[in-house]
Design an enzyme around this catalytic site. Structure first.
Site, PDB file in Angstrom:
ATOM      1  N   ASN A 116     -27.904  33.995  -8.389  1.00  0.00           N
ATOM      2  CA  ASN A 116     -28.295  34.463  -9.716  1.00  0.00           C
ATOM      3  C   ASN A 116     -29.416  33.606 -10.281  1.00  0.00           C
ATOM      4  O   ASN A 116     -29.511  32.412  -9.998  1.00  0.00           O
ATOM      5  CB  ASN A 116     -27.085  34.482 -10.669  1.00  0.00           C
ATOM      6  N   PHE A 120     -29.852  31.852 -18.622  1.00  0.00           N
ATOM      7  CA  PHE A 120     -29.202  31.657 -19.929  1.00  0.00           C
ATOM      8  C   PHE A 120     -29.517  32.805 -20.909  1.00  0.00           C
ATOM      9  O   PHE A 120     -29.909  32.580 -22.053  1.00  0.00           O
ATOM     10  CB  PHE A 120     -29.622  30.326 -20.590  1.00  0.00           C
ATOM     11  N   SER A 179     -28.037  23.878 -14.421  1.00  0.00           N
ATOM     12  CA  SER A 179     -28.452  25.216 -14.002  1.00  0.00           C
ATOM     13  C   SER A 179     -29.843  25.141 -13.400  1.00  0.00           C
ATOM     14  O   SER A 179     -30.737  24.508 -13.963  1.00  0.00           O
ATOM     15  CB  SER A 179     -28.472  26.166 -15.195  1.00  0.00           C
ATOM     16  N   ASN A 181     -31.911  27.540 -13.238  1.00  0.00           N
ATOM     17  CA  ASN A 181     -32.740  28.654 -13.715  1.00  0.00           C
ATOM     18  C   ASN A 181     -33.461  28.410 -15.031  1.00  0.00           C
ATOM     19  O   ASN A 181     -34.055  29.323 -15.583  1.00  0.00           O
ATOM     20  CB  ASN A 181     -31.872  29.912 -13.815  1.00  0.00           C
ATOM     21  N   THR A 182     -33.386  27.193 -15.559  1.00  0.00           N
ATOM     22  CA  THR A 182     -34.184  26.818 -16.730  1.00  0.00           C
ATOM     23  C   THR A 182     -35.079  25.662 -16.295  1.00  0.00           C
ATOM     24  O   THR A 182     -34.565  24.594 -15.954  1.00  0.00           O
ATOM     25  CB  THR A 182     -33.275  26.393 -17.904  1.00  0.00           C
ATOM     26  N   LYS A 219     -21.652  18.892 -16.925  1.00  0.00           N
ATOM     27  CA  LYS A 219     -21.554  19.702 -15.698  1.00  0.00           C
ATOM     28  C   LYS A 219     -22.737  19.382 -14.802  1.00  0.00           C
ATOM     29  O   LYS A 219     -23.891  19.462 -15.242  1.00  0.00           O
ATOM     30  CB  LYS A 219     -21.537  21.193 -16.055  1.00  0.00           C
ATOM     31  N   ASN A 248     -22.096  23.023 -10.494  1.00  0.00           N
ATOM     32  CA  ASN A 248     -22.826  24.266 -10.778  1.00  0.00           C
ATOM     33  C   ASN A 248     -23.260  24.902  -9.440  1.00  0.00           C
ATOM     34  O   ASN A 248     -22.816  24.478  -8.383  1.00  0.00           O
ATOM     35  CB  ASN A 248     -24.038  23.936 -11.660  1.00  0.00           C
TER      36      ASN A 248
END
Ligand SMILES: Cc1cc2nc3c(=O)[nH]c(=O)nc-3n(C[C@H](O)[C@H](O)[C@H](O)COP(=O)(O)O)c2cc1C
Length: 361
Positions: A116, A120, A179, A181-182, A219, A248
């Site tokens: 994925n 966010f 994450s 993805n940022t 996390k 994560n």
């Protein structure tokens, strides 16, 4: 029945649409009179052996729903009714944002995995706080991240904004710096950046919730070098952090049955599910070796069976979380996993699953 439905129908539909529709159906169902209560009666973990004390609470079972499934705190009651011992909402950012363009969530069915790059997508901290203000019983964590458009120099203010809004309504708060993805988010895992961030978020929680100390966790990513894992463990002790969630999703693409070409075609994103299990377990073991039982460890990454959960608990996790296992296992999965876990506790002649925490460490 879910498995049949999955193989016949669901796996052919886009992953994000399937998630949206099934979650909406579940939420609609529990609004009907008596349905939530009936589900709870059927699914909630009831075996006394499964009760766990963690983060200042007593949970009915150690399996929770990991962050990302209910980003906006829309369906906590329904998810608890399916038998999760706790639910973590988010990641919530201070400002609402749409996330990355679709498609951004993909199934790797042969690998029991997902990729994925949601980025966010969420309604923002104020909206999540409004929903959580009407929450019912059960343990709910709030996971917070950085708003994408906010530069790193302003990241602390962005995180503390979310913490201030959510701490009064959450049973614990998670700072998500892992994450993929940022852009730049994972750089905040470096301890010289993480220390001031966690210190400020702790202060924001205490200001926003002066009479009830809200446990604070961080996390982390599975892609950290061992030295960085150790440094975060030491920082957790230094700051009196309540817990660490490991892990994560990963940016690695190793050990997949899906062809390289197919995986490359899906593009960037975090890989979750079975292929992540070995690395997440290794990170957990490293944390436990460094910390003993001084900081609560929550294991996530590739937990799909009671064996997986049992192994993480024996390696030192007090609680476990999953996302991908739930997607492949369906609505009956949390109940099944808890039931099988209770059988393991009994087979090991233990009175409580708490006696198994760290048994292999
Ligand atoms: C579609 C998707 C979205 C996710 N979104 C978030 C998120 O917003 N915040 C977060 O901390 N973790 C997020 N995660 C990571 C999960 O919480 C979990 O740490 C990771 O997927 C490993 O567990 P699993 O193998 O059981 O899925 C997401 C995972 C998936 C698959």
């Amino acid at each position: 029945m879910y498995r049949l439905l999955y193989w016949l129908v669901l796996r052919w539909l886009p992953a994000e649409a399937t998630h949206r529709v099934s979650f909406a159906l579940l939420r609609a169902a529990v609004v009907l009179p008596g349905v939530a209560r009936a589900l709870e009666r059927l699914c909630a973990p009831r075996a006394p052996e499964l009760r766990v004390h963690a983060l200042g609470r007593e949970l009915p079972g150690p399996l929770g729903l990991a962050a990302g499934f209910d980003k906006d705190a829309r369906g906590v009651r329904a998810l608890l009714a399916l038998g999760f011992g706790f639910v973590e909402v988010g990641t919530v950012t201070a400002e609402p944002q749409p996330g990355n363009p679709r498609p951004r969530m993909f199934r790797l069915t042969r690998d029991r995995a997902l990729i994925n790059r949601m980025g966010f997508n969420n309604d923002g901290a104020a909206a999540a706080a409004r929903r959580l203000a009407h929450r019912g019983a059960g343990t709910i964590g709030a996971n917070i991240g950085k708003t994408r458009r906010v530069p790193e120099a302003e990241a602390i203010a962005d995180f503390t904004d979310s913490a201030r809004r959510l701490a009064p309504h959450a049973d614990y708060l998670v700072v998500n710096v892992s994450s993929p993805n940022t852009p730049g988010l994972r750089d905040l895992q470096a301890v010289d950046k993480l220390r001031p961030l966690l210190t400020s978020v702790r202060a924001a929680c205490d200001l926003a919730s002066p009479t009830r100390r809200v446990p604070l966790l961080v996390k982390i990513a599975p892609d950290l070098a061992d030295a960085d894992i150790d440094a975060i463990a030491d920082l957790a002790l230094e700051l009196g952090l309540d817990g660490i969630i490991a892990t994560n999703t990963t940016i690695a693409r190793t050990g997949l049955a899906t062809s390289d070409a197919a995986v490359t075609a899906l593009g960037a994103g975090g890989l979750s599910g079975a292929p992540l299990a070995a690395r997440s377990l290794a990170v957990l073991r490293r944390l436990r070796a460094r910390l003993g039982g001084r900081v609560t460890l929550i294991a996530a990454g590739g937990i799909a069976t009671a064996d997986d959960a049992w192994q993480r608990i024996r390696a030192g996790a007090t609680l476990v979380q999953a996302y991908t296992g739930f997607i492949y296992g369906g609505p009956g999965w949390p109940r099944r996993l808890h039931r099988e876990l209770a059988a393991k506790v009994r087979a090991a002649h233990l009175a409580s699953i708490e006696q198994a925490i760290g048994a292999d460490a």
